[in-house]
Every structure is written in structure tokens, then in C-alpha cells.
Design a protein around this motif. Structure first.
Motif, PDB file in Angstrom:
ATOM      1  N   THR A 185       6.196  12.925 -41.481  1.00 22.32           N
ATOM      2  CA  THR A 185       5.650  13.060 -40.303  1.00 22.32           C
ATOM      3  C   THR A 185       6.020  12.039 -39.294  1.00 22.32           C
ATOM      4  O   THR A 185       6.487  12.374 -38.054  1.00 22.32           O
ATOM      5  N   ASP A 241       6.449  21.126 -39.644  1.00 20.08           N
ATOM      6  CA  ASP A 241       6.283  19.973 -40.460  1.00 20.08           C
ATOM      7  C   ASP A 241       5.496  20.839 -41.497  1.00 20.08           C
ATOM      8  O   ASP A 241       4.720  21.800 -41.613  1.00 20.08           O
ATOM      9  N   ASP A 242       5.850  20.357 -42.855  1.00 21.12           N
ATOM     10  CA  ASP A 242       5.217  20.849 -44.094  1.00 21.12           C
ATOM     11  C   ASP A 242       5.480  22.514 -44.301  1.00 21.12           C
ATOM     12  O   ASP A 242       4.605  23.363 -44.552  1.00 21.12           O
ATOM     13  N   ARG A 339       0.538   5.866 -46.905  1.00 24.25           N
ATOM     14  CA  ARG A 339      -0.578   5.832 -45.942  1.00 24.25           C
ATOM     15  C   ARG A 339      -1.680   5.298 -46.681  1.00 24.25           C
ATOM     16  O   ARG A 339      -2.566   4.677 -46.142  1.00 24.25           O
TER      17      ARG A 339
HETATM   18 MG    MG Z   1       2.949  14.819 -42.866  1.00 20.15          MG
END
Ligand code: MG
Ligand code: ADP
Length: 486
Positions: A185, A241-242, A339
Motif C-alpha cells: 500500500t 489495492d488487494d 507493520r
Molecule cells: Mg495494504
């Protein structure tokens, strides 16, 4: 002065007003948890129809809402209902077509929940572009410049930079794939940001597959498919995205396929991310073959140096000073996912702000223990660095363990058999054997003349437990770090 009191009319026999206000309270609880478009689409024309013996009956206006609610909102709705009224234990859905477009029986959500009330969640805001096009706002923090490049993401970063220089050029579509939290992202949005910086007038749409799906469903419901199609065909850069979430959504796949073709024909840039390479996606073959036409790049887990560089970058970004040892410790232990790496750093910052003390290796180890992340990850990764750089004394080991577990040195070397003392004592024995190379007999003597077999069993036990107890492993590692034995 007298006040005349009018007698209140008797309460109506039906429970409807109570249910209505109960439902409104539940909606108020639900609303901040959802994106506005979803909330309005799926909770419009709904109502609580009854509450009996802990079961709340929720009315839905159309059969097609049923599956969607069951799949996406059931758990959340139960939780909200319970939070609002503790009598509620279960919910069941009932389709009641009489709710549809019936303002007497339902709420006007647009009126009850005016847009400005919306809580602004970072990264969730939308921006309306020309002609009804909606894009998520690109997070300005996501830039190509602050993306740390390592061997795990070099190709992906280079491809994004090339696309940013020349959208619709060689790398079209650009397909990025990799596991969660590895920077997809970030790269997608950074590319969008870079394109907008160069060409502020470009129509750059960034959307998640979930949002795109919602838009398709909404358009279907209101017979506005043509409008949606036309809107998307005006886009200069489409970032989605995704796309793994397109699986099993035939209609959305179909729409996406046509949008893709239309944009591709016009040499408009398309950038896609997914959690796996195109071939492994459970999507229509024709979509997969479109994805394979352009550039495919993966992002994988960063190595130690890259992790440390990312932490250093983030610490600078957030303007926090953190001891190098602490950053190294985090980089060593949080290994799979950027993350989480960032999350651990943020926890450390929060702790610093709350307690006004600098994070130490030990406080970070405590945080990690609290977060208690995937134990398998830690197991694989932590391992032991056996070479002692400096030999601490036995007394130092005792004191470090005593501090770490908040038990007294006296208790550890004494006779106590309580559980809280047992493990720390065994850990000291283990460390004494492993790092200080003390014999079992000598260690027995140091622990109030215990038998050497007791010490031997303790060391074996810890050794065995370290094989599969991630928590223990992490604690041991923290103590060793503190003692600079690791
Ligand atoms: Mg993402
Ligand atoms: P994904 O979309 O792959 O699940 P994200 O792009 O949301 O992952 O990344 C999670 C977090 O990690 C973001 O805050 C992002 O800025 C950060 N991040 C990931 N990789 C890097 C990197 N190489 N350099 C800097 N930050 C990174």
C-alpha cells in the motif's frame, strides 16, 4: 403562576417506539465502525423488529441483504447491540420487504447521520474527483523517497519509480504482490503521490478492492452501472489495492475486466496489488492473463539491515530519539512484517510519552511480551548467539534475573518452592551453566548447597522449554541482552 400539566397519552401497546430507539442507538454504535458508503448502503431500510428472550430480530428490506449481513456485519452488529442493551444475546435476521422505502418504519440515515459527523479515520477519507469519481485520499506520508529499499523490495520500488516518471509506459499494468504489512500500500500510494506531484491535473484514483466492490454493488442496486463505467473510463491512473479480494465476486470481476481493458487500450496506467502472484489468484483466467501482461514485482520480508534502516527512518519521521541498542533489539526480534515493526516502535514511543522514560531493551522486551506476537515467528527467529562478548559475574546474572522477574535474589538462592521463584531460579542456573561455564556441582553450592542433579534437571528443563516456549525464549533473550551476553 400555575403550571398546567397535560396527562401523557397512554403508552402504545406495541413495543415499536422502544425498538426504534434501540435500533437507532445500535446504528449509532455501528456507524463509526464502517465506511460511510457501506453504512448507508447496507443499513438503510433496516429496523429492529422484536426483542424476545435475548434475541433481537433485525429486519432487512431485501433478500440480497441477508447474505451480505450474515457474512460481513453479523458479528459487529451483535457486539454493538450487546454494548447498547445488555438484554441482547443473539440476533436473527428477517427479510421484511415492507421496510423498503418506507420512511414511517425506518430511519433516513442521511438525515440521522449527516456527513460532517463522520469521524475521520486516517487513511480512510475519500476525495471526490470530477464527475462523481471517488478516490481514497492518498496518505502524503507514503512517498517513494521515504520507502527504504532493500533486496526484498528493490524491483518493486524501481518499477514504481519508473511508472511515476512515465505513467502508461512500459510497465503497464504494474502488479505488486507480497504478504501483509510489507509495503504494498505504501508503494501504491507513493506512486500515486509522485504522479500527482508531477501532473497535478491528472485523475489518479486509488481504491481498495472492497470499495470498488461496494461501488459496483451500489450501482447495481440503483441501476447506475453505466454511470459507474463511464466514470472509471475517465481515469488517468487507476490504483487498486488487494485484488485477491475479487475472488468469488464474479460481477465485480467482470466490471473490473471491462474497466481494465478500456483503460489499457487508452494507455492509461493501472497499478494493482495482491497478496500472491497473478497465477495463484482465484480469479477468472482472462483477468489473470491481463495482469501478466505488464510488470510483476514482489515484496518480501526485509532482512535485518533493512529492518534496522526502516526503524531508523520511522524514528526520524516521527521525530523520536531512540537508543541504537533498542532499535537493534526490535529489528532482531520483529522479523516478518514491517507493520509490526512499526507497531512495536510506536508502542515504545507511547510508553515513553506516558511514563517519560527512555525505552530500554528490557522495556521493549516487556512490550513485545505484552503484544505476544505470533510465537512461531519468534521461535524461528530468535535463536541463540552463543558467543559471550563479556562475562558478567554470577552476582550480575542473579541481579538481572531478579530485576526482570521482580523476585528477590534471596528468594532465588534460598529454599522457596513457590512457582514464581522456580522459573527465575532455573533461568539463573541455566545462564550460569551456559555463559559462565559453572559446573553443576558449583552451581548447586551457590544455590544453598543443592544437589547437582537438581541443577542439571533445571538446566535440561529450561533447554527443552526454550525449544517451544516463545515467551520464555524472548525473556531469556532480553535478559541476555541486558547482560550483554547475547
Ligand atoms: Mg495494504
Ligand atoms: P501492505 O499493504 O503490504 O500490507 P503497508 O504498505 O500497509 O503494507 O505497510 C505497512 C507499514 O509498513 C506502512 O506504515 C509502511 O509505511 C511501512 N513500510 C513497509 N515497508 C516499508 C519500507 N521498505 N520502508 C518504509 N516503510 C515501510
Amino acid at each position: 403562576m400555575t403550571t398546567s400539566v397535560l396527562a401523557a397519552p397512554p403508552a402504545p401497546a406495541t413495543a415499536t417506539p422502544g425498538l426504534k430507539s434501540l435500533w437507532l442507538d445500535i446504528l449509532k454504535n455501528i456507524e463509526p465502525k464502517l465506511q460511510r458508503s457501506q453504512f448507508i448502503t447496507w443499513f438503510k431500510d433496516t429496523m429492529a423488529l422484536g426483542l424476545e428472550e435475548g434475541t433481537l430480530v433485525i429486519g432487512l428490506p431485501l433478500p440480497m441483504y441477508l447474505n451480505w449481513h450474515m457474512e460481513h456485519y453479523r458479528t459487529m452488529t451483535v457486539e454493538s447491540a450487546r454494548a447498547v442493551d445488555e438484554r441482547v444475546r443473539h440476533i436473527i435476521y428477517k427479510v421484511d420487504v415492507g421496510l423498503k422505502d418506507n420512511p414511517d418504519r425506518t430511519f433516513d440515515l442521511l438525515e440521522c447521520f449527516p456527513e460532517q459527523r463522520r469521524r475521520k479515520l486516517p487513511g480512510k477519507q475519500e476525495v471526490k474527483l470530477a464527475e462523481g469519481l471517488i478516490s481514497k485520499i492518498l496518505t502524503p506520508r507514503y512517498m517513494l523517497e521515504n520507502f527504504v529499499v532493500g533486496s526484498n523490495n528493490r524491483l518493486a520500488h524501481a518499477a514504481c519509480s519508473a511508472v511515476a516518471m512515465q505513467p502508461g509506459g512500459k510497465y503497464n499494468p504494474l502488479f505488486l504482490y507480497g504478504g501483509v504489512g510489507l509495503g504494498k500500500t505504501h508503494l501504491l500510494q507513493a506512486t500515486g503521490n509522485a504522479i500527482l506531484k508531477q501532473s497535478p491535473k491528472a485523475t489518479v484514483v486509488y481504491t481498495t478492492t472492497e470499495d470498488f466492490t461496494n461501488q459496483v454493488i451500489e450501482a447495481m442496486l440503483h441501476q447506475k452501472m453505466d454511470q459507474l463505467r463511464n466514470r472509471y473510463r475517465r481515469v488517468d491512473v487507476l490504483i487498486i489495492d488487494d485484488v485477491q479480494f475479487l475472488a468469488n465476486k464474479e460481477r465485480t470481476q467482470e466490471e473490473f475486466f471491462h474497466t481494465f481493458n478500456a483503460l489499457y487500450e487508452e494507455r492509461k496506467q493501472i497499478i494493482i496489488s495482491a497478496d500472491r502472484p497473478p497465477k495463484e489468484l482465484q480469479l477468472e483466467d482472462r483477468l489473470i492473463s491481463r495482469f501478466e501482461r505488464g510488470m510483476i514485482a514482489d515484496v518480501s520480508s526485509p532482512d535485518y539491515e533493512t529492518r534496522l534502516a526502516i526503524l531508523t527512518e520511522k524514528a526520524q519521521e516521527y521525530e523520536i530519539f531512540m537508543d541504537k541498542n533498542v532499535l537493534q533489539f526490535i529489528a532482531e526480534h520483529v522479523t516478518k512484517n514491517v507493520r509490526e515493526l512499526e507497531g512495536t516502535l510506536m508502542q515504545a514511543v507511547a510508553q515513553f510519552e506516558l511514563e517519560q522514560r527512555m525505552p530500554t531493551v528490557k522495556s521493549i522486551a516487556d512490550i513485545m511480551r505484552k503484544l505476544n506476537k505470533d510465537p512461531h515467528e519468534e521461535e524461528e527467529v530468535i535463536g541463540f548467539a552463543m558467543d559471550a562478548k563479556r562475562q558478567p559475574t554470577f552476582q550480575e546474572v542473579l541481579e538481572a534475573v531478579s530485576r526482570y522477574y521482580s523476585v528477590s535474589v534471596q528468594d532465588m538462592i534460598g529454599a522457596s518452592r513457590v512457582r514464581e521463584i522456580l522459573i527465575p531460579r532455573q533461568i539463573v542456573m541455566y545462564l550460569g551453566k551456559k555463559h559462565l561455564r559453572l559446573s553443576y556441582v558449583r552451581l548447586g553450592e551457590l544455590f544453598s548447597n543443592r544437589d547437582h542433579t537438581t541443577v542439571m534437571n533445571a538446566c535440561k528443563k529450561i533447554d527443552t522449554n526454550l525449544q517451544n516456549d516463545a515467551l520464555l525464549l524472548r525473556e531469556m533473550r532480553a535478559i541476555e541482552q541486558e547482560l550483554k551476553m547475547a
